[in-house]
Design an enzyme around this catalytic site. Structure first.
Site: not given
Ligand code: NDP
Ligand code: 8X3
Length: 250
Positions: A13, A148, A152, A180, A186
């Site tokens: 994202f 988790y 949230k 999702l 993720f």
């Molecule tokens: P990704 O794993 O693709 O990206 C996560 C990002 O968070 C990476 O850029 C990573 O960077 C960064 N990150 C993780 N830990 C740290 C840290 N300690 N310090 C700094 N940066 C950190 O996940 P998504 O893009 O899918 O998720 C983004 C957000 O959206 C999260 O908060 C997730 O919980 C939320 N989300 C995701 C969903 C999904 O289904 N994908 C649905 C709902 C919510 P780096 O590793 O380089 O530090």
């Molecule tokens: C990510 C969506 O359904 O995997 O926050 O928890 S779910």
């Protein structure tokens, strides 16, 4: 043109949000732990993107960040708290305590510390916007969602309370709660297994990071008197699951 700080811009994202907002003419500060990913993004996006290596769990570096940004960037109009992660899908009774602590450190403590670091300059200018990534997991329980989902749920309430504290200012606060979503790391991070991660999306047409970036862009396009408190979004192929019953219990 706004100055926007996106945490977790190295993947998923955060990356999509950075790309979209730079293309819309904004200056974007992108953070993350992986410097090489940030440098790649800088090569792709040019001078409108400022890479900043930052671990959101490093409290000292987070607190120091606002004072260390270069002069042209030291006015964050929009803070996007996106960095976050899930670790594991095991039941609570089997979960790894360190995984739980890492999720709390990142998704809870990281979010509140980054927000606290940038609020004073927003208050001083009486202008700003905080957008934080929550999740449907903060509302709907599911097996293995334990900590988790709880992080949230914290995000959702923290953002509601933030809006209340900001009443009387022009600063806005919104939560985006996706379901999702594919096209990010993720599930690779959560499951620590790329094949299992790919299986999560098999047969689905999930949300994609570009959908989240479009939502951020839409939020930012709302007139200054409009505060969208929260957006819950799912792909059409997903719905909330209902209650569970143990049929071996008599
Ligand atoms: P990704 O794993 O693709 O990206 C996560 C990002 O968070 C990476 O850029 C990573 O960077 C960064 N990150 C993780 N830990 C740290 C840290 N300690 N310090 C700094 N940066 C950190 O996940 P998504 O893009 O899918 O998720 C983004 C957000 O959206 C999260 O908060 C997730 O919980 C939320 N989300 C995701 C969903 C999904 O289904 N994908 C649905 C709902 C919510 P780096 O590793 O380089 O530090
Ligand atoms: C990510 C969506 O359904 O995997 O926050 O928890 S779910």
């Amino acid at each position: 043109m706004a100055v926007i700080l996106v945490t977790g811009a190295t993947a998923g994202f955060g990356r999509a949000i950075a790309v979209r907002l730079v293309r819309e003419g904004h200056q974007v500060i992108g953070t993350g732990r992986r410097k090489e990913r940030l440098d790649e993004l800088r090569d792709e996006l040019g001078d409108a993107f400022l890479p900043v290596v930052l671990d959101v769990t490093d409290a000292q570096k987070v607190a120091a960040l606002p004072g260390q940004l270069p002069a042209d960037w030291n006015r964050v109009d929009v803070l996007i708290n996106n960095a976050g992660l899930a670790l594991g899908v095991g039941k609570a009774q089997n979960a790894d305590l360190q995984d739980w602590k890492t999720m709390i450190d990142t998704n809870v403590t990281g979010v509140v510390e980054v927000t606290r670091a940038f609020l004073p300059q927003m208050i001083e200018r009486n202008q700003g916007y905080v957008i934080t990534l929550g999740s449907v997991a903060g509302t709907y329980p599911y097996m293995g969602g334990n900590v988790y989902g709880a992080t949230k749920a914290f995000v959702a309430q923290f953002m509601r309370n933030l809006r209340t504290d900001l009443l009387g200012t022009r600063i806005r606060a919104s939560t985006i709660e996706p379901g999702l979503c594919g096209g990010s790391e993720f599930s690779n991070v959560r499951l620590r297994d790329d094949q299992k991660a790919a299986d999560v999306y098999k047969g689905t047409n999930p949300l994609m990071p570009e959908d989240i970036a479009a939502t951020v862009s839409w939020l930012m396009s709302q007139p200054p008197h409009v505060n969208v408190n929260a957006i819950e979004m799912m792909p059409v192929c997903q719905a909330a699951g209902g209650l569970a019953v143990d049929r071996t219990s008599d």
